[in-house]
Design a protein around this motif. Structure first.
Motif, PDB file in Angstrom:
ATOM      1  N   GLY A 101       9.036   1.187  -3.236  1.00 42.21           N
ATOM      2  CA  GLY A 101       8.121   2.232  -2.776  1.00 42.21           C
ATOM      3  C   GLY A 101       6.792   2.228  -3.499  1.00 42.21           C
ATOM      4  N   MET A 102       6.585   1.256  -4.356  1.00 37.42           N
ATOM      5  CA  MET A 102       5.388   1.253  -5.178  1.00 37.42           C
ATOM      6  C   MET A 102       4.165   0.685  -4.450  1.00 37.42           C
ATOM      7  N   CYS A 103       4.373  -0.277  -3.535  1.00 34.00           N
ATOM      8  CA  CYS A 103       3.188  -0.918  -2.943  1.00 34.00           C
ATOM      9  C   CYS A 103       2.854  -0.423  -1.539  1.00 34.00           C
ATOM     10  N   GLY A 150      -4.636  -5.696   7.010  1.00 32.56           N
ATOM     11  CA  GLY A 150      -5.876  -5.693   6.238  1.00 32.56           C
ATOM     12  C   GLY A 150      -6.079  -4.379   5.509  1.00 32.56           C
ATOM     13  N   VAL A 151      -5.191  -3.406   5.755  1.00 30.31           N
ATOM     14  CA  VAL A 151      -5.257  -2.162   4.985  1.00 30.31           C
ATOM     15  C   VAL A 151      -4.192  -2.235   3.897  1.00 30.31           C
ATOM     16  N   TYR A 152      -4.607  -2.035   2.672  1.00 34.43           N
ATOM     17  CA  TYR A 152      -3.704  -2.093   1.526  1.00 34.43           C
ATOM     18  C   TYR A 152      -3.772  -0.807   0.731  1.00 34.43           C
ATOM     19  N   SER A 153      -2.679  -0.486   0.067  1.00 35.45           N
ATOM     20  CA  SER A 153      -2.799   0.461  -1.046  1.00 35.45           C
ATOM     21  C   SER A 153      -3.372  -0.370  -2.197  1.00 35.45           C
ATOM     22  N   ALA A 154      -4.073   0.290  -3.118  1.00 39.37           N
ATOM     23  CA  ALA A 154      -4.569  -0.452  -4.288  1.00 39.37           C
ATOM     24  C   ALA A 154      -3.393  -1.050  -5.042  1.00 39.37           C
ATOM     25  N   ASN A 155      -2.279  -0.328  -5.068  1.00 39.75           N
ATOM     26  CA  ASN A 155      -1.086  -0.853  -5.746  1.00 39.75           C
ATOM     27  C   ASN A 155      -0.675  -2.203  -5.170  1.00 39.75           C
ATOM     28  N   GLU A 156      -0.631  -2.278  -3.844  1.00 41.60           N
ATOM     29  CA  GLU A 156      -0.188  -3.531  -3.240  1.00 41.60           C
ATOM     30  C   GLU A 156      -1.202  -4.643  -3.508  1.00 41.60           C
TER      31      GLU A 156
END
Lengths: 279, 488
Positions: free
Chosen positions: A220-222, B274-280
């Motif tokens: 669930g982190m990314c 093309g949309v990411y969380s910064a984490n990913e």
């Protein structure tokens, strides 16, 4: 750690590993998965836990060679180890006695459907299995599925074995025959799960599907595995992998699964095994 | 470089009567050499080079050795700042690092990523009339000096106490707790969900800001204290917290799982490719080394035009990473003004120098895709500042009719993280608040479960490395008292 105890080839490009993993073997429940990474440069990929032997401390993983990682993993032999095995991940299948459960597996999807069918059977349900493949050679786990099913229907796209047609044809037949279905569990290519869901929606048959999306950490982190379920965004890794088949946005899921196709091709260029499964 | 040039001007000799000794010329805060922006934007190497020895000594001599040092109070882990600086001034580096490590096991990390300007340096007396002593740079210097010397000193470890402690998460909080408790003779094992240690230090903070080799060296130090680390072990799934305390035989557990649940904007188009969380985005590039694709197997978008949404340190990290991965235009889209950005000034400054384009007072309202499901643009509204809101910052309000499209192929959402629910969900006896953060005592970190402590982002929400370490230190004290009070 994570030594491959048994390696079998189920069909062309489909490998079946029994892997030493004592804690996960004890903890895992039907419907859960692991994330594996095979070497220091490797990516993390999710694989359903097909079965486990808590006493022997092993889990069973079945995968199709479709990209660089799965191909390289297929080249591992008995006695080799998988660098990282993380799990058990995802929510377990909600298992209870509800009546008649139709378990649908398409292609490699028969592997993840098997543990759920088995758990549902052990809970006292009547299991009708519908398994399909493009042709006879690609059909896997027929005997295992038969062993835990009250009835099994086999379809092949080319008619080389079983009923000529798609799994949806067999489900339609069951509905037409007046079989009272309490739940359909469908796992396979996205187009298959979409077709099954479209069919069962017409008859208001509750349908669960298990989604295989691109993941990195699996905790669930990314958020890379997000899918639209109805009007909500969910993470397959922690909210799933099972969802109400009638609410999944399959078009979005298909596009998202192709997110890295150009890179996968580049990465895979020098590898000899096939890429068809990506399409 | 932000330092004022050397003035060399001697202070005014006010009362010449008593002592005729002229005042020493004022030495300016020493600049730290760094890679030029046009070069570093194309590589992942660390931006600043660190102080050479002589520069560090000059800087250390700027410290006036206050009798009641305010800087120590400003430090979440209470480092004897005048003490370690005095030893640098005297060129007794071994003594300096020893003083440092009494309070902080991870100085090479803190010297790089701590917001010193808000903690120790802001209260520095030297900073009242001039610029404060560069405490962070000196911390970094002394840590690097020790590592480069190759003789990392290991303190004496007392005899084993027979107590076993499980630590969940090998991030800043967990590593601190583990190090502190190992130093007291307890047997400590860390359970880490990922395949590498460091938590956000390894998956989140990029190489150019915190080289991975430094994180690994600091982790090695903790291991040398006797701490064991088991990777790929997700507590809540692999073992539950209860099992750690019962079947697995640990006397106490510390939970430092961090803030690993990315927030999204909830605007249309957020699930486009093309949309990411910064984490990913950062995890792919840092932990999985996607920058080295295809040598490393994990891919990342090959972006030309990137929008990063947010104004924090993580947003800066994501933007600067996108640049280094080959993007031509990187826009930082933030709905408030520059002064209101939560990122450190230094990070904003570095991003600016490298050519990140700041689209401030700009709020995205939708992300638009092409037929293939890929991002092609982002529709935004211009904002203006209105009345102050609950946070005391002026609330941004949309400017009517200001809608415009930003042509981009990648969007990185960096608007913060919530508490990851995985462990709390599997641990019903653990009380959480309405945001899902674990409720823990302010001073001790004790949770609603006996023997279970928590600290860092999972308790206070996404914050800083040093606050997590401070919480870890306090929890370690409390855990030590607790486990010594029980019979084993």
């Amino acid at each position: 750690m994570n030594e491959i105890k048994i390696k079998q080839v189920l069909s062309e490009g489909v490998k079946d590993f029994v892997v030493e993993s004592p804690v996960i073997a004890k903890k895992r429940k039907a419907g859960q998965f692991v994330i594996v990474r095979i070497n220091e440069d490797g990516e993390r990929i999710p694989l359903t836990i097909v079965d486990s032997d808590p006493k022997g401390g092993t889990i069973r993983l079945i995968f199709q060679e479709v990209g660089k990682t799965t191909c390289a993993m297929g080249e591992l032999e008995e006695g080799d180890s998988i660098l990282d095995v993380v799990g058990p991940l995802g929510k377990a299948t909600h298992v209870e006695k509800i009546g008649t459960v139709v378990c649908v597996g398409g292609g490699i999807g028969v592997a993840p459907v098997y543990p759920i069918a088995k758990a549902m059977k052990e809970a006292g349900n009547k299991i009708i299995s519908v398994i399909g493949a493009r042709n006879k050679d690609l059909l896997i786990l027929e005997q295992e599925m038969a062993d835990i099913s009250d009835q099994i229907l086999v379809t092949t796209d080319d008619g080389s074995y079983g009923r000529h047609g798609f799994v949806t044809d067999a489900i339609q037949q069951l509905i037409d025959d007046g079989v009272k279905i309490d739940l359909v569990l469908a796992i396979g290519p996205v187009v298959m799960m979409r077709a099954v869901s479209n069919l069962t929606k017409k008859y208001n048959v509750p349908t669960q599907v298990s989604l295989n999306s691109i993941m990195v950490d699996g905790t669930g982190m990314c958020g890379g595995c997000r899918v639209s379920i109805g009007d909500k965004t969910k993470f397959v890794c922690v909210d799933g992998p099972e969802f109400d088949g009638h609410l999944v946005n399959y078009e979005e899921l298909m596009l998202r699964q192709k997110a890295y196709l150009p890179q996968e091709r580049k990465s895979h260029k020098n590898h000899k095994c096939r890429m068809e499964g990506m399409e | 470089m932000t330092e004022s040039p050397t003035t060399g001007k001697p202070g005014p000799n006010k009362k010449a009567g008593k002592r005729n000794k002229p005042k020493k010329p004022k030495v300016p805060r020493q600049a730290m050499p760094e890679q030029a922006p046009e070069i570093r934007r194309n590589n992942f190497k660390e931006v600043p080079f660190g102080y050479p020895i002589d520069t560090a000594v000059i800087e250390a001599n700027r410290c006036i050795q206050c009798k009641k040092p305010k800087c120590v109070d400003g430090c979440p882990v209470g480092i004897d700042i005048p003490g370690f600086i005095k030893a640098i001034a005297e060129r007794d580096f071994e003594k300096s690092i020893r003083i440092m490590k009494e309070a902080n096991a991870l100085p090479a990390i803190c010297g790089r990523v701590c917001p010193q300007e808000e903690q120790c340096e802001i209260v520095c007396v030297t900073g009242i009339k001039g610029e404060p002593v560069a405490i962070g740079r000196l911390e970094r210097f002394i840590a690097d000096w020790e590592r480069d010397s190759g003789n990392v000193s290991i303190p004496d470890i007392p005899d084993p106490t027979g107590r076993r402690v499980a630590v969940v998460g090998a991030g800043p909080a967990g590593l601190t707790v583990a190090g502190e408790l190992a130093l007291k003779g307890h047997k400590v094992k860390i359970f880490e969900a990922l395949h590498k240690p460091g938590g956000v230090l390894i998956y989140g903070i990029p190489e150019f800001r915190l080289p991975k080799s430094i994180v690994m060296a600091e982790v090695d130090y903790v291991k040398k204290l006797g701490v064991e680390i088991e990777y790929n072990a997700i507590i809540g799934k692999y073992y539950t917290v209860e099992e750690l305390l019962t079947e697995e035989g640990y006397h106490s557990v510390f939970i430092g799982t961090g803030a690993g649940l990315p927030y999204f904007m909830n605007i249309p188009g957020e699930n486009l490719n093309g949309v990411y969380s910064a984490n990913e985005y950062l995890t792919r590039s840092n932990l999985m080394r996607a920058y080295d694709f295809p040598n490393a197997d994990t891919p990342i978008a090959m972006s030309k035009k990137v929008a990063v949404i947010g104004g924090g340190n993580v947003a800066m990290d994501a933007a600067r990473t996108a640049l280094r991965l080959g993007a031509e235009d990187v826009y930082l889209v933030y709905r408030r003004a520059r002064e209101q950005m939560p990122a450190r000034d230094e990070e904003i400054h570095h991003a600016d120098e490298e050519g990140i384009q700041f689209n401030l007072l700009t709020n995205p309202i939708s992300i638009n895709g092409d037929e293939e499901g890929w991002v092609k643009s982002m529709t935004c509204l211009r904002m203006e500042l209105g009345e102050p809101d609950a946070s005391g910052r002026q609330r941004p309000v949309p400017v009517e009719g200001s809608e415009f499209d930003l042509e981009v192929d990648t969007v990185i959402v960096s608007i913060g993280n919530g508490a990851n629910p995985l462990l709390p969900e599997a641990t019903p006896a653990l009380d959480t608040n309405k945001w899902g953060n674990i409720i823990a005592d302010d001073k001790t970190g004790l949770t609603s479960m006996k023997g279970v402590y928590a600290g860092g982002d999972i308790v206070i929400g996404a914050a800083t490395v040093i606050l997590a370490m401070g919480a870890g230190k306090e929890a370690a004290e409390a855990m030590h008292e607790y486990i010594m009070s029980i019979d084993v």
